[in-house]
Design an enzyme around this catalytic site. Structure first.
Site, PDB file in Angstrom:
ATOM      1  N   ARG A  33      46.202   2.911  -1.116  1.00 54.16           N
ATOM      2  CA  ARG A  33      44.862   3.042  -1.670  1.00 54.16           C
ATOM      3  C   ARG A  33      44.566   4.524  -1.837  1.00 54.16           C
ATOM      4  O   ARG A  33      44.772   5.305  -0.913  1.00 54.16           O
ATOM      5  CB  ARG A  33      43.802   2.394  -0.780  1.00 54.16           C
ATOM      6  CG  ARG A  33      42.434   2.304  -1.475  1.00 54.16           C
ATOM      7  CD  ARG A  33      41.476   1.398  -0.730  1.00 54.16           C
ATOM      8  NE  ARG A  33      41.911   0.013  -0.721  1.00 54.16           N
ATOM      9  CZ  ARG A  33      41.233  -0.979  -0.143  1.00 54.16           C
ATOM     10  NH1 ARG A  33      40.104  -0.736   0.474  1.00 54.16           N
ATOM     11  NH2 ARG A  33      41.691  -2.209  -0.177  1.00 54.16           N
ATOM     12  N   SER A 129      39.308  -2.916  -3.981  1.00 52.19           N
ATOM     13  CA  SER A 129      38.227  -3.648  -3.326  1.00 52.19           C
ATOM     14  C   SER A 129      36.884  -2.993  -3.597  1.00 52.19           C
ATOM     15  O   SER A 129      36.434  -2.939  -4.725  1.00 52.19           O
ATOM     16  CB  SER A 129      38.510  -3.767  -1.825  1.00 52.19           C
ATOM     17  OG  SER A 129      37.616  -4.645  -1.200  1.00 52.19           O
ATOM     18  N   ASP A 285      31.818  -8.469  -3.198  1.00 57.95           N
ATOM     19  CA  ASP A 285      32.261  -7.137  -3.574  1.00 57.95           C
ATOM     20  C   ASP A 285      33.150  -7.262  -4.816  1.00 57.95           C
ATOM     21  O   ASP A 285      33.421  -8.378  -5.282  1.00 57.95           O
ATOM     22  CB  ASP A 285      32.948  -6.439  -2.403  1.00 57.95           C
ATOM     23  CG  ASP A 285      34.265  -7.095  -2.012  1.00 57.95           C
ATOM     24  OD1 ASP A 285      34.453  -8.278  -2.344  1.00 57.95           O
ATOM     25  OD2 ASP A 285      35.103  -6.433  -1.374  1.00 57.95           O
ATOM     26  N   ASP A 287      36.266  -7.273  -5.683  1.00 55.18           N
ATOM     27  CA  ASP A 287      37.431  -8.166  -5.752  1.00 55.18           C
ATOM     28  C   ASP A 287      37.150  -9.508  -5.088  1.00 55.18           C
ATOM     29  O   ASP A 287      38.045 -10.331  -4.931  1.00 55.18           O
ATOM     30  CB  ASP A 287      38.680  -7.513  -5.169  1.00 55.18           C
ATOM     31  CG  ASP A 287      38.613  -7.326  -3.659  1.00 55.18           C
ATOM     32  OD1 ASP A 287      37.495  -7.145  -3.137  1.00 55.18           O
ATOM     33  OD2 ASP A 287      39.665  -7.362  -3.006  1.00 55.18           O
ATOM     34  N   ASP A 289      36.466 -10.577  -2.083  1.00 60.83           N
ATOM     35  CA  ASP A 289      36.959 -11.040  -0.792  1.00 60.83           C
ATOM     36  C   ASP A 289      35.916 -10.863   0.317  1.00 60.83           C
ATOM     37  O   ASP A 289      36.147 -11.276   1.457  1.00 60.83           O
ATOM     38  CB  ASP A 289      38.285 -10.369  -0.417  1.00 60.83           C
ATOM     39  CG  ASP A 289      38.178  -8.864  -0.192  1.00 60.83           C
ATOM     40  OD1 ASP A 289      37.114  -8.281  -0.497  1.00 60.83           O
ATOM     41  OD2 ASP A 289      39.169  -8.274   0.280  1.00 60.83           O
ATOM     42  N   ARG A 290      34.757 -10.294  -0.010  1.00 64.64           N
ATOM     43  CA  ARG A 290      33.675 -10.147   0.961  1.00 64.64           C
ATOM     44  C   ARG A 290      32.415 -10.824   0.441  1.00 64.64           C
ATOM     45  O   ARG A 290      32.241 -10.985  -0.761  1.00 64.64           O
ATOM     46  CB  ARG A 290      33.397  -8.664   1.247  1.00 64.64           C
ATOM     47  CG  ARG A 290      34.601  -7.942   1.808  1.00 64.64           C
ATOM     48  CD  ARG A 290      34.331  -6.460   2.016  1.00 64.64           C
ATOM     49  NE  ARG A 290      35.554  -5.756   2.303  1.00 64.64           N
ATOM     50  CZ  ARG A 290      35.766  -5.000   3.384  1.00 64.64           C
ATOM     51  NH1 ARG A 290      34.799  -4.866   4.268  1.00 64.64           N
ATOM     52  NH2 ARG A 290      36.915  -4.392   3.575  1.00 64.64           N
ATOM     53  N   THR A 355      41.036  -4.434  14.353  1.00 66.70           N
ATOM     54  CA  THR A 355      40.239  -4.520  13.136  1.00 66.70           C
ATOM     55  C   THR A 355      41.117  -4.795  11.914  1.00 66.70           C
ATOM     56  O   THR A 355      42.169  -4.189  11.746  1.00 66.70           O
ATOM     57  CB  THR A 355      39.480  -3.202  12.920  1.00 66.70           C
ATOM     58  OG1 THR A 355      38.750  -2.909  14.096  1.00 66.70           O
ATOM     59  CG2 THR A 355      38.527  -3.302  11.756  1.00 66.70           C
ATOM     60  N   GLU A 379      35.262 -10.757  10.355  1.00 65.87           N
ATOM     61  CA  GLU A 379      35.065  -9.397  10.850  1.00 65.87           C
ATOM     62  C   GLU A 379      33.706  -8.908  10.361  1.00 65.87           C
ATOM     63  O   GLU A 379      33.221  -9.331   9.306  1.00 65.87           O
ATOM     64  CB  GLU A 379      36.187  -8.464  10.397  1.00 65.87           C
ATOM     65  CG  GLU A 379      36.361  -8.317   8.904  1.00 65.87           C
ATOM     66  CD  GLU A 379      37.483  -7.366   8.540  1.00 65.87           C
ATOM     67  OE1 GLU A 379      38.037  -6.720   9.452  1.00 65.87           O
ATOM     68  OE2 GLU A 379      37.796  -7.253   7.346  1.00 65.87           O
ATOM     69  N   LYS A 393      40.575 -12.873   4.042  1.00 61.01           N
ATOM     70  CA  LYS A 393      39.142 -13.076   3.837  1.00 61.01           C
ATOM     71  C   LYS A 393      38.896 -13.546   2.414  1.00 61.01           C
ATOM     72  O   LYS A 393      39.564 -13.104   1.476  1.00 61.01           O
ATOM     73  CB  LYS A 393      38.363 -11.802   4.164  1.00 61.01           C
ATOM     74  CG  LYS A 393      38.781 -10.546   3.432  1.00 61.01           C
ATOM     75  CD  LYS A 393      38.003  -9.358   3.975  1.00 61.01           C
ATOM     76  CE  LYS A 393      38.442  -8.049   3.330  1.00 61.01           C
ATOM     77  NZ  LYS A 393      39.821  -7.641   3.760  1.00 61.01           N
TER      78      LYS A 393
END
Length: 556
Positions: A33, A129, A285, A287, A289-290, A355, A379, A393
């Site tokens: 990233r 993300s 978000d 992408d 996944d949240r 995490t 998380e 997620k």
């Protein structure tokens, strides 16, 4: 890239050139990233090709039948994502590896779903993300459908290094398509994801539920089509999308930072919720996944829920679903301790990890046995996994579950906030806050300074336990020590007398220190909840501020 470097050279911007060429963009458990640009320390086509060659070679050496099982490739809506995905596809094809490439911009969880479904050797999603517009990333999944974990990250990194000075395998894209080395995943693939969600018992809702209205934002990402489809096919048709944020746009023109955790990022969807008078305001978000959620209060305002609040609500809801055997639930060391209590009350097996979902998913899979089946993980950074459909997620299925939960509560004349208060009364009020300290490059490791200066009190409160995750040691106030069963990580946990906790760790993606604060207070008969909660949050703020001062003094 050549033009970009020419401008840098002609301007003699030596600092920028040094940053770009002083090392390689580091490959780790999150893959890659970084900022898009020329140079080995940036995200660009050459770095993507080298990385794909290294990953492909590692797979060929470590997973049987990699050439036939293939690699699933997907990409999000950022400006360079499709180009980078096609670069990677051509490299894998050049190595003789079959490629399953999505034919459109795809939410990360929908891509992760297909790795086990198609029995692929691995998967890659080109996504950054919720990072700023100038970023992109290369997220790698193993054959089990979960993000890679050690030692694979280092093994892949070693292979990547070899291609920094060797020829990179390559097959022309059209040629690879024509010989079926690259196959495009089309409508059937996306239908399969939806069918897998709908066939899960965890998403079976009672008939004749009340209609739930919600405002939704894709935050200029790729979630809108699938989010609206899952909801509408489940009978929730009153969905109002923020028009200006519905379509993918890698420039993210209406949000300063496309992360639903950041204050202000939910403003547009909350404003739409007020206009339409909806029960919920939800956002994925970029992408998808949240998941972020705000709920309408009795006075007509909208209260944004924390990741921990969403997590314990979903956990408590899912644990009440009919089931056989024992459920497994997981969360991370920086998330609320409340899920552990809810799990115990429902005879579920509970696990805590470092995490990140790379740990949550891999640990969850390793704990499954006989009649012990994974149910839920979360998380606090707004990530949730429900059931065994996606081993990462998934903000889309979490959205559906949250709406179904809200509808089932409404059928019983209950509310989300009312249920949250009930949980607090049963398991104790858990309030939490996260604060970050941004650091200058080269700043001394504050966590090492904390190790060299052991604390006995924080904000006047004695410490019962100090846990050093890096050295796997738990030390009690009386001097007794014991081993911690977690992988090594540069983090310290302080457990305060009376029910409080502070976790300190460095950010994995930015030059900052993250501090997580939690306070637990038992409600007594006669307590007015709103006042009790405010007092607890005020107390936690004092603890957090005093600890931040302690950290600042360590650097002086």
């Amino acid at each position: 890239m050549r033009k970009e470097l020419s401008v840098l050279l002609s301007s003699d911007d030596r600092e920028e050139i040094t940053q770009r060429f002083s090392g390689r963009l580091e490959f780790g458990t999150a893959g890659l990233r970084g900022v898009v640009g020329a140079g080995p320390a940036r995200m660009n086509s050459l770095v993507i090709r080298e990385t794909s060659a290294g990953l492909g070679n590692y797979l060929l050496n470590n997973i049987a039948h990699t050439t036939d099982r293939g690699v699933l490739l997907a990409y999000d809506g950022r400006i360079d994502s499709k180009t980078f995905a096609e670069d990677a596809a051509c490299v894998f094809a050049g190595l003789g590896i079959k490629v399953f490439l999505t034919d459109r911009m795809t939410p990360t969880p929908v891509a992760a779903f297909g790795i086990k479904r198609l029995n692929c050797a691995a998967g890659v999603v080109v996504t950054a993300s919720h990072n700023p517009p100038e970023y992109n990333g290369y997220k790698v999944y193993w054959e089990n459908g979960a993000q890679i974990a050690p030692p694979h990250d280092q093994g892949i990194a070693n292979e990547i290094e070899k291609y920094a000075s060797n020829d990179i395998p390559w097959m022309d894209y059209d040629t690879a398509i024509n010989i079926n080395r690259i196959s495009l995943l089309d409508n059937d693939y996306y239908d399969n994801y939806c069918q897998a969600i709908f066939s899960s018992t965890l998403f079976q809702a009672p008939p004749n539920l009340p209609t739930i209205t919600l405002a939704y934002s894709a935050m200029h990402g790729v979630g809108a089509v699938m989010a609206e489809r899952l909801l509408s096919q489940s009978g929730f048709c009153q969905i109002y999308s923020v028009t200006s944020q519905r379509e993918p746009d890698g420039n993210f023109p209406t949000v300063r930072f496309p992360n639903p955790e950041i204050p202000g990022s939910m403003d547009a969807v909350i404003e739409l919720a007020k206009q339409k008078n909806t029960m919920l305001a939800c956002a994925n978000d970029p992408d998808a996944d949240r998941l972020a959620v705000a709920v309408k209060t009795e006075c007509g305002e909208y209260q944004i829920l924390s990741g921990d609040q969403i997590g314990v609500l979903l956990g408590a809801y899912l644990l009440k679903k009919p089931h056989s055997g024992t459920h497994i639930v997981c969360t991370t060391i920086v998330s609320s301790q409340m899920l552990k209590k809810i799990a115990a009350a429902n005879s579920a097996e509970y696990h805590e990890t470092l995490t990140g979902f790379k740990w949550l998913a891999n640990v969850a899979q390793s704990k499954e046995r006989d009649d012990h089946t994974f149910l839920f993980a979360y998380e606090e950074a707004l990530g949730y996994a429900i059931g065994r459909t996606v081993w990462d997620k998934d903000g889309l299925s979490a959205l559906l579950a949250f709406v179904q939960m809200t509808s089932e509560m409404a059928a019983k004349n209950k509310t989300v906030l009312g249920e949250l208060e009930r949980l607090y009364k049963e398991f104790g009020l858990h309030v939490s806050v996260q604060k970050s300290m941004y650091l200058q490059p080269g700043t001394t490791d504050i966590i090492d300074l904390l190790r060299k200066t052991p604390l006995t009190h924080i904000a006047g409160r004695p410490l019962d336990i100090t846990e050093d995750i890096k050295h796997s040691i738990r030390q009690y106030a009386n001097g007794r020590t014991e081993k911690i069963d977690l992988p090594s990580s540069n983090a310290i946990i302080y457990r305060l007398h009376g029910g409080g906790r502070i976790i300190v760790r460095p950010s994995g993606t930015e030059p900052k220190l993250k501090c997580y604060y939690e306070l637990v207070r038992r409600l007594e008969d006669g307590n007015i909840f709103s006042e009790f909660e405010k007092n607890a949050r005020d107390e936690l703020e004092i603890i957090a501020n005093e600890f931040q001062i302690t950290l600042t003094r360590l650097l002086d």
